[in-house]
Design a protein around this motif. Structure first.
Motif: not given
Length: 470
Positions: A335-347
């Motif tokens: 989940r953290r990886l998907s946030e970083r890859l696809f969630g934009g600057e905030q992640f």
């Protein structure tokens, strides 16, 4: 079967807990075009041959213990037949199958393209997919996640080793065995041994050293090992199996083993031998070398703290990385990886913190652990800079029972510095699995011994002893 897509934003190889968690979040929350490829059953090790069916079996064993203990509380429970292993197994299998279906429906609901097949990397952004009917397709992906999990470690090269089964095979056993032998000292072997014994099977456990669960605090190792001996598990310490023979007419196994002093002995009339000697990363025959993905000497994928491999656009998590091989760890990392890859600057800096991860062993009794063991704390901070609080007692549950029926409860709290920050908690006894979760939150937040002391005890419980340690 409909043709599969030839291009995708995010291609996940492996439909286990980590891969599914990452793929579903990428698609449902961030709108990335996502594909998951899995050649076996959805849910991976945990759902199919791990946590889920294991815990269901542990629950059956716990009920067996309750029935045994009921007499002490004034009940007269008459068992008309031994534990019906076959009926139980069939219901357990049906439960797992339902979960497989739920996982597939969830992928569909979240817009993830699911392909039942096998994947092999051709490059850092191309994967060859072979479906069940043998059709091969090439999929181009902007990003690829490696989440293939692991497989049981093969048995050693000794005569007759193949007469045994691996730890996955535990869940294929159709009827309750009269006698079993297990080889291994990790949590899988220890959990299976406790379940077999409690459900009425004569159980033999072979370990290489004097104690098992050797990655845990010495208190856990020593106390649980002694408890297994006390309850009647046949523990063969400092031993190794040297030969296995099978009777052609009965199918029974004879296991020859040697102890540290060279003495050779046998255990005969064994129904099943289970090799539970670890798990290896499933990184072979996936084309990692074509993409240039770096592996360790043990075959794990090398990753940094953000789950990046050495190849741009290729990521890895879960058991194939050898970090912390636990289902919730893979899910959180995914989940953290998907946030970083696809969630934009905030992640942009999202990642899993691998410190202070709680873990539980569903042994007899249960074990819970978070943070550093006492030897680890000494090595990190120095013996003069740590303090250890510990206690051992008999849980109130056993108050109505005879002395020989009472199990142990032991707790240890390790702190460091003048503020006595908690850096380790190790517990064993009834309810430890449920108990640790809340204490895990406190320790993750940086709790000190005084924080524990200020928490009013819940009486009468075993857990109150953790907040009243002196």
């Amino acid at each position: 079967m409909a043709p599969i897509s030839t291009e995708t934003d995010y291609l996940v190889i492996g439909g286990g807990s980590g891969g599914l968690a990452s793929g579903r979040m990428a698609s449902a929350r961030f709108g990335a075009k996502t594909m998951v490829i899995e050649g076996s059953r959805l849910g991976g090790t945990c759902v199919n041959v791990g946590c889920v069916p294991k815990k269901v079996t542990f629950n059956a064993a716990a009920i067996a213990e309750t029935i045994h203990n009921a007499k002490a509380y004034g009940f007269s429970v008459q068992e008309t037949a031994p534990f019906d292993w076959t009926t139980f197994k069939n219901k357990r299998d049906a439960y797992v199958k339902r979960l497989n279906g739920i996982y597939e429906r969830n992928l569909n609901k979240d817009g993830v393209e699911y392909v039942h097949g096998w994947a092999k990397l051709l490059s850092k952004n191309e994967v060859e997919v072979t479906t069940d009917d043998g059709t091969k397709s090439v999929v181009r992906a902007k990003k690829i996640l490696l989440a293939m999990g692991g497989n049981p470690t093969p048995p050693p090269s000794i005569p007759g080793a193949d007469y045994g089964i691996n730890s996955d095979g535990f869940f294929d056993i159709e009827k309750r065995p009269g006698k079993v032998a297990l080889v291994g000292a990790g949590y899988i072997a220890v959990e299976f041994a406790g379940m077999f014994h409690t459900l009425g099977t004569e159980t033999h456990l072979f370990i290489r050293h004097k104690t098992f669960l050797r990655s845990f605090d010495p208190m856990i190792q020593e106390t649980v090992t002694k408890e297994y001996q006390r309850i009647g598990v046949n523990l063969h310490q400092e031993s190794h199996v040297s030969r296995v023979e099978k009777d052609a007419s009965t199918g029974k196994l004879t296991i020859t083993y040697k102890t540290a002093d060279g003495t050779e002995s046998v255990v005969s009339d064994v129904d099943h031998l289970i090799w539970a000697i670890g798990r290896d990363p499933a990184t072979k025959d996936v084309g990692l070398e074509k993409a240039g993905v770096e592996l360790t000497s043990k075959g794990h994928v090398v990753v940094d703290q953000y789950q990046n491999t050495n190849v741009e656009g290729v990521y890895a998590l879960g058991d194939i990385t050898g970090q912390v091989e636990l289902t919730p760890v893979a899910i959180a990392a995914g989940r953290r990886l998907s946030e970083r890859l696809f969630g934009g600057e905030q992640f942009s800096t999202a990642r899993l913190d691998y410190d202070n991860i709680p873990s539980v062993v569903f042994a007899h009794p249960e074990v819970g652990s978070i943070g550093l063991s006492e030897p680890q704390a000494i090595a990190k901070y120095g013996e003069e800079n740590i303090k250890v609080y510990k206690t051992g007692f008999t849980a109130m549950y056993y108050s109505m029972m005879e002395p020989e029926e009472k199990g142990p409860t032991n707790y240890k709290l390790i702190v460091t510095g003048p503020e006595e920050k908690v850096v380790g908690l190790h517990i064993m006894g009834l309810g430890s699995g449920e108990m640790l979760q809340g204490f895990g939150v406190a320790i993750k937040m940086g709790a000190t011994k005084s924080d524990f002391d200020r928490c009013v005890a819940i009486h009468p419980t075993s857990a109150e002893e953790i907040v009243t340690l002196k």
